[in-house]
Motif scaffolding. Structure first.
Motif, mmCIF file in Angstrom:
data_model
loop_
_atom_site.group_PDB
_atom_site.id
_atom_site.type_symbol
_atom_site.label_atom_id
_atom_site.label_comp_id
_atom_site.label_asym_id
_atom_site.label_seq_id
_atom_site.Cartn_x
_atom_site.Cartn_y
_atom_site.Cartn_z
ATOM 1 N N PRO A 1 -18.437 27.280 4.723
ATOM 2 C CA PRO A 1 -17.931 26.056 4.078
ATOM 3 C C PRO A 1 -18.739 24.803 4.444
ATOM 4 C CG PRO A 1 -16.205 27.120 5.411
ATOM 5 C CD PRO A 1 -17.446 27.929 5.559
ATOM 6 N N ARG A 2 -19.436 24.844 5.579
ATOM 7 C CA ARG A 2 -20.229 23.684 6.004
ATOM 8 C C ARG A 2 -21.630 23.673 5.399
ATOM 9 N NH1 ARG A 2 -20.709 23.413 12.104
ATOM 10 N NH2 ARG A 2 -21.881 25.247 11.569
ATOM 11 N N ALA A 3 -22.048 24.765 4.796
ATOM 12 C CA ALA A 3 -23.427 24.885 4.312
ATOM 13 C C ALA A 3 -23.782 23.793 3.316
ATOM 14 C CB ALA A 3 -23.646 26.266 3.690
ATOM 15 N N SER A 4 -22.900 23.529 2.366
ATOM 16 C CA SER A 4 -23.179 22.502 1.358
ATOM 17 C C SER A 4 -23.367 21.135 1.991
ATOM 18 C CB SER A 4 -22.053 22.440 0.321
ATOM 19 O OG SER A 4 -22.036 23.610 -0.447
ATOM 20 N N ASN A 5 -22.471 20.791 2.916
ATOM 21 C CA ASN A 5 -22.581 19.482 3.558
ATOM 22 C C ASN A 5 -23.865 19.349 4.364
ATOM 23 O OD1 ASN A 5 -20.184 18.534 2.495
ATOM 24 N ND2 ASN A 5 -18.982 19.196 4.262
ATOM 25 N N VAL A 6 -24.245 20.422 5.056
ATOM 26 C CA VAL A 6 -25.459 20.377 5.876
ATOM 27 C C VAL A 6 -26.697 20.217 4.999
ATOM 28 C CG1 VAL A 6 -26.931 21.742 7.412
ATOM 29 C CG2 VAL A 6 -24.468 21.665 7.804
ATOM 30 N N VAL A 7 -26.832 21.063 3.976
ATOM 31 C CA VAL A 7 -28.039 21.052 3.150
ATOM 32 C C VAL A 7 -28.122 19.787 2.310
ATOM 33 C CG1 VAL A 7 -29.244 22.228 1.271
ATOM 34 C CG2 VAL A 7 -28.252 23.555 3.136
ATOM 35 N N TYR A 8 -27.033 19.430 1.631
ATOM 36 C CA TYR A 8 -27.078 18.241 0.780
ATOM 37 C C TYR A 8 -27.151 16.955 1.602
ATOM 38 C CZ TYR A 8 -25.906 21.372 -3.059
ATOM 39 O OH TYR A 8 -25.907 22.376 -3.982
ATOM 40 N N GLY A 9 -26.477 16.939 2.750
ATOM 41 C CA GLY A 9 -26.550 15.759 3.618
ATOM 42 C C GLY A 9 -27.952 15.562 4.192
ATOM 43 N N ALA A 10 -28.551 16.652 4.660
ATOM 44 C CA ALA A 10 -29.920 16.565 5.184
ATOM 45 C C ALA A 10 -30.903 16.211 4.066
ATOM 46 C CB ALA A 10 -30.314 17.879 5.842
ATOM 47 N N SER A 11 -30.693 16.757 2.871
ATOM 48 C CA SER A 11 -31.559 16.419 1.730
ATOM 49 C C SER A 11 -31.446 14.939 1.394
ATOM 50 C CB SER A 11 -31.198 17.263 0.506
ATOM 51 O OG SER A 11 -31.454 18.621 0.743
ATOM 52 N N ILE B 1 -41.073 7.047 -5.183
ATOM 53 C CA ILE B 1 -39.823 6.286 -5.153
ATOM 54 C C ILE B 1 -38.873 6.815 -6.225
ATOM 55 C CG2 ILE B 1 -38.806 4.008 -5.575
ATOM 56 C CD1 ILE B 1 -41.440 2.848 -4.322
ATOM 57 N N VAL B 2 -39.391 7.016 -7.436
ATOM 58 C CA VAL B 2 -38.559 7.513 -8.534
ATOM 59 C C VAL B 2 -38.000 8.900 -8.206
ATOM 60 C CG1 VAL B 2 -38.605 8.252 -10.953
ATOM 61 C CG2 VAL B 2 -39.746 6.134 -10.282
ATOM 62 N N VAL B 3 -38.878 9.815 -7.763
ATOM 63 C CA VAL B 3 -38.455 11.188 -7.455
ATOM 64 C C VAL B 3 -37.419 11.196 -6.344
ATOM 65 C CG1 VAL B 3 -39.260 13.331 -6.371
ATOM 66 C CG2 VAL B 3 -40.523 12.350 -8.289
ATOM 67 N N ASN B 4 -37.649 10.430 -5.300
ATOM 68 C CA ASN B 4 -36.751 10.494 -4.150
ATOM 69 C C ASN B 4 -35.467 9.702 -4.347
ATOM 70 O OD1 ASN B 4 -38.076 12.263 -2.196
ATOM 71 N ND2 ASN B 4 -39.750 10.819 -2.467
ATOM 72 N N LEU B 5 -35.490 8.664 -5.164
ATOM 73 C CA LEU B 5 -34.222 8.003 -5.516
ATOM 74 C C LEU B 5 -33.363 8.955 -6.341
ATOM 75 C CD1 LEU B 5 -35.026 4.262 -6.334
ATOM 76 C CD2 LEU B 5 -33.672 5.184 -4.454
ATOM 77 N N LEU C 1 -36.925 19.798 -4.301
ATOM 78 C CA LEU C 1 -37.240 18.404 -3.973
ATOM 79 C C LEU C 1 -38.587 18.299 -3.260
ATOM 80 C CD1 LEU C 1 -33.747 17.168 -2.719
ATOM 81 C CD2 LEU C 1 -34.836 16.662 -4.909
ATOM 82 N N ALA C 2 -38.868 19.241 -2.372
ATOM 83 C CA ALA C 2 -40.160 19.247 -1.674
ATOM 84 C C ALA C 2 -41.301 19.439 -2.662
ATOM 85 C CB ALA C 2 -40.183 20.357 -0.620
ATOM 86 N N ALA C 3 -41.129 20.362 -3.597
ATOM 87 C CA ALA C 3 -42.179 20.624 -4.583
ATOM 88 C C ALA C 3 -42.419 19.422 -5.475
ATOM 89 C CB ALA C 3 -41.811 21.846 -5.417
ATOM 90 N N MET C 4 -41.358 18.722 -5.839
ATOM 91 C CA MET C 4 -41.530 17.513 -6.663
ATOM 92 C C MET C 4 -42.383 16.478 -5.923
ATOM 93 S SD MET C 4 -40.021 17.560 -9.659
ATOM 94 C CE MET C 4 -39.675 15.861 -10.008
ATOM 95 N N ASN C 5 -42.153 16.330 -4.637
ATOM 96 C CA ASN C 5 -42.951 15.393 -3.843
ATOM 97 C C ASN C 5 -44.400 15.849 -3.749
ATOM 98 O OD1 ASN C 5 -41.326 13.096 -2.467
ATOM 99 N ND2 ASN C 5 -39.976 14.862 -2.426
#
Length: 194
Positions: free
Chosen positions: A27-37, A85-89, A119-123
């Protein structure tokens, strides 16, 4: 150099994928991954802002990856900083939204490993400074976004959308290969600068 810090941010996003796999359906996986992202994309956005307004016009780095005798070249100039800036916003906004939305996901393990890698690939696409790095980043982005498109593969429309996406991504890659062929100079070196 700021481009090195940006690459560390990209590496942090890639490192989230095995963390997401290890956490599985917790149950914590989503919060960890999306929060860190969210944190990493905001940091990358700040790095891009610094490059745009406070640093010299161009920062480059060559990593000993890719083709053995050439390496992988990455650069942040004013245009790349703007698109970072656009990608990361956009990535930060999506991550913030996903913190709530991810709690209702039936099978988060289908989405979580691919989201930060996308997200990494977009950067990397924005920072690539040679044809090889750009094409590898482009394919990395295409495949991870395809995985996100078909994450709910039980729905027939999603499978069709994934198929159409793969066709369009392949066509885009072909167009890029042809464009790079036209950009090659007489000596075979690819030139991005005019």
């Amino acid at each position: 150099m700021m481009v090195v810090y940006a690459l560390y941010g990209v590496a942090a996003l890639v490192a989230l994928a095995p963390i997401a796999i290890a956490l599985g359906a917790s149950p914590r996986a989503s919060n960890v991954v999306y929060g860190a992202s969210l944190i990493v994309t905001l940091t990358l956005c700040m790095i891009a802002l610094l490059c745009l307004f406070d640093q010299p016009l161009t920062a480059t780095v060559t990593l000993p990856l890719g083709l053995p005798w050439l390496g992988a070249h990455f650069r942040i100039d004013a245009l790349a900083a703007f698109f970072l800036i656009v990608v990361n916003l956009g990535g930060a906004a999506a991550s913030l939204f996903a913190l709530g939305y991810g709690q209702h996901e039936d099978a988060p393990q289908r989405v979580l490993p691919f989201y930060p890698v996308y997200l990494a690939a977009m950067n990397l696409v924005v920072m690539a400074d040679d044809a090889f790095s750009f094409l590898v980043s482009w394919e990395f982005m295409s495949l991870t976004s395809w995985a996100l498109v078909i994450s709910h593969h039980q729905v027939r429309e999603n499978l069709r959308a994934g198929y159409v996406y793969l066709l369009m991504a392949s066509f885009g890659t072909l167009a890029l290969l042809l464009a790079f062929g036209l950009l090659a100079g007489a000596d075979g070196n690819y030139v991005f600068d005019a």
